[in-house]
Scaffold this active site. Structure first.
Site, PDB file in Angstrom:
ATOM      1  N   GLU A 176       0.915  -1.228   0.128  1.00 33.58           N
ATOM      2  CA  GLU A 176       0.148  -0.016   0.158  1.00 33.58           C
ATOM      3  C   GLU A 176       0.860   1.241  -0.032  1.00 33.58           C
ATOM      4  O   GLU A 176       1.785   1.246   0.780  1.00 33.58           O
ATOM      5  CB  GLU A 176      -0.939   0.074   1.234  1.00 33.58           C
ATOM      6  CG  GLU A 176      -1.787   1.124   1.372  1.00 33.58           C
ATOM      7  CD  GLU A 176      -2.683   1.620   0.115  1.00 33.58           C
ATOM      8  OE1 GLU A 176      -2.326   2.524  -0.576  1.00 33.58           O
ATOM      9  OE2 GLU A 176      -3.488   0.658  -0.166  1.00 33.58           O
ATOM     10  N   GLY A 203     -24.469   9.997 -12.196  1.00 29.21           N
ATOM     11  CA  GLY A 203     -24.358   8.620 -11.431  1.00 29.21           C
ATOM     12  C   GLY A 203     -24.365   8.946  -9.928  1.00 29.21           C
ATOM     13  O   GLY A 203     -24.559  10.031  -9.427  1.00 29.21           O
ATOM     14  N   GLY A 224     -17.283   8.833 -14.097  1.00 34.16           N
ATOM     15  CA  GLY A 224     -17.078   7.650 -13.945  1.00 34.16           C
ATOM     16  C   GLY A 224     -15.778   7.484 -13.200  1.00 34.16           C
ATOM     17  O   GLY A 224     -15.043   8.497 -13.009  1.00 34.16           O
ATOM     18  N   HIS A 267     -45.438  -4.007  10.951  1.00 33.82           N
ATOM     19  CA  HIS A 267     -46.182  -2.638  10.692  1.00 33.82           C
ATOM     20  C   HIS A 267     -46.107  -1.997  11.990  1.00 33.82           C
ATOM     21  O   HIS A 267     -46.097  -2.243  12.941  1.00 33.82           O
ATOM     22  CB  HIS A 267     -47.553  -2.992  10.420  1.00 33.82           C
ATOM     23  CG  HIS A 267     -48.469  -1.839  10.305  1.00 33.82           C
ATOM     24  ND1 HIS A 267     -48.342  -1.082   9.093  1.00 33.82           N
ATOM     25  CD2 HIS A 267     -49.267  -1.027  11.009  1.00 33.82           C
ATOM     26  CE1 HIS A 267     -49.310   0.106   9.282  1.00 33.82           C
ATOM     27  NE2 HIS A 267     -49.806   0.038  10.536  1.00 33.82           N
TER      28      HIS A 267
END
Length: 465
Positions: A34, A183, A271, A444
């Site tokens: 990393e 998006g 994107g 409910h």
């Protein structure tokens, strides 16, 4: 002599760190390469910090409409810097959590940038420039993720034209913003900035915003955003951004002609691009196609000992997909017999307000696939819980195969629907039919009973509509 591991993972995002931990659980000695913060983009610059910002916007919105709930609040304002700081604190805390998990699972962090070499070897260059070779007995998993995609007409400069990363740490709240792309990233930031007072215009090239969603969901979100004051431009294209002056002049091509919009900043949300550069793919012969690494059902590339998961392989670029791929990959590597991932049963979630959640076929896609379908829809305006919560915007839409009752798709827009979609995912995995959902008693009053009501509507048995 190179240090040897059973598995080396390149990248510590939701694909990489999950794969590493699962491999450790299966008895492997694991090292993770990393170059930045543990947790990758999702944890540090994506999923988690954006949700913190969106929560701040939601709280501000609640206060702004407190009178609707019988609460009088005076003297409040949006503290932009405070919202940004809280978001960073949340992300930093989560990154420290990954550090703890790595320590707990005895996973080594190999800090630096990795380049593939032959024979299951990777060369890691640290910040000091020192190069170290590591080898992996079982293999190397590439999980390097992606970054903001840039359009030629909008090169990101980090100041006037920004990507999602810069949008999370701006020094000053802009008065006017143009968001290009609608998006998940685009509409989430549009909601955040608009809610706290920025004038926002969303430009979308396609006919509908959130274009991957069912058309009914897209139209509902567009109505809601427009009603709140967000300007939406569909069938439109940004052809030029002039950044020479103090702000930006955005030229937008529409069906009616060109329009120029003045703003302080442009957010490019068109994107992502995959991080495949300088990984050593060409030198080692790993095959790619259209910016994605080619893999089999268990994420093995054409090169022995090299695997790839997450955004860099074909499939939805989603954190939970990367995690699932990572687990399948290492379980197969360990000699287990995992099922290949069913990419038609992947939930998608968008965290604007109202939220969007979906899984499976849209109505249009189901028809195109040749199914004879039953469609049911239940609006939250008919839900007691939604009305009581002041969140009656939206609906649940379900799609079933008319012949066998197979649950083909589920599409939701409304408050907290991202917490509801798992019912549909699990039911589809178990091949549950529409009749079984209809006869499963839902509590409910809840938002989730709208799933049952929508199913009832599909079978002409709806009670509360």
């Amino acid at each position: 002599m190179a240090t040897t591991y059973d598995l080396i993972v390149v990248g510590s995002g939701p694909g990489g760190y999950v794969a590493a931990i699962r491999a450790s659980q299966l008895g492997m000695k694991v090292g993770v390469v990393e170059k930045a913060e543990l947790g990758g983009i999702c944890l540090n610059w994506g999923c988690i910090p954006t949700k913190a910002l969106l929560k701040s916007a939601q709280v501000f919105d609640y206060v702004n409409h407190s009178k609707d709930y019988g609460v009088d609040v005076k003297g409040f304002s949006a503290n932009f810097g405070g919202m940004i700081n809280r978001s960073r604190e949340v992300a930093n805390g989560m990154s420290k959590g990954i550090q703890f998990l790595f320590k707990k699972n005895k996973i080594d962090i190999l800090a630096g940038t990795g380049v593939l070499k032959k024979n299951k070897t990777i060369e890691v260059t640290g910040e000091d420039g020192k190069k170290t070779d590591y080898t992996a007995k079982n293999g190397i998993i590439l999980a390097t993720g992606g970054r903001s995609r840039e359009l030629p007409t909008m090169p990101i400069d980090g100041k006037k034209i920004i990507g999602y990363r810069q949008a999370m740490v701006m020094d000053k709240q802009p008065k006017k913003m143009v968001v290009v792309g609608s998006g998940a990233i685009g509409v989430e930031f549009a909601y955040f900035y608009h809610t706290i007072g920025t004038e926002v215009t969303v430009v979308e090239y396609l006919p509908n915003i959130v274009p991957l969603e069912d058309e009914d969901v897209s139209k509902q979100l567009e109505r809601t955003l427009k009603k709140s004051g967000v300007k939406i431009m569909t069938n439109s294209e940004v052809t030029k951004v002039d950044t020479k002056g103090k702000g930006c002049k955005v030229t937008v091509k529409t069906k009616k002609g060109e329009e120029i919009i003045d703003c302080d900043v442009v957010l490019s949300a068109v994107g992502i691009s995959t991080n495949l550069e300088n990984l050593g793919l060409e030198a080692t012969g790993v095959k790619t196609e259209r910016g994605k690494v080619l893999v089999d059902d268990f994420y093995k590339t054409n090169v022995d000992g090299v695997y790839a998961i997450g955004d860099i392989v074909h499939g939805p670029a989603l954190a939970h997909v990367a995690s699932a791929e990572g687990i399948i990959c290492v379980e197969k590597m360990a000699g287990h017999n995992p099922e290949p991932l069913d990419y038609n049963n992947i939930p998608g979630c968008t965290y604007c307000s109202p939220e969007i959640a979906s899984v499976g076929y849209t109505e249009k896609a189901a028809k195109e696939a040749g199914y004879d379908i039953k469609v049911g829809k239940f609006p939250f305006s008919a839900s007691g819980k939604a009305k009581a919560a002041g969140a009656s915007d939206g609906f649940v839409k379900v799609i079933f195969d008319a012949k066998y009752g197979e649950w083909l798709g589920c599409h939701m827009i409304g408050a907290n629907v991202t917490e509801m979609i798992a019912e549909a995912v699990a039911a589809r995995k178990l091949e549950t039919t529409g009749h079984e959902i209809l006869k499963a008693v839902h509590p409910h009053p809840t938002m989730s009973e709208a799933v049952m009501e929508a199913t009832a509507a599909a079978y002409d048995e709806v009670i509360h509509l």
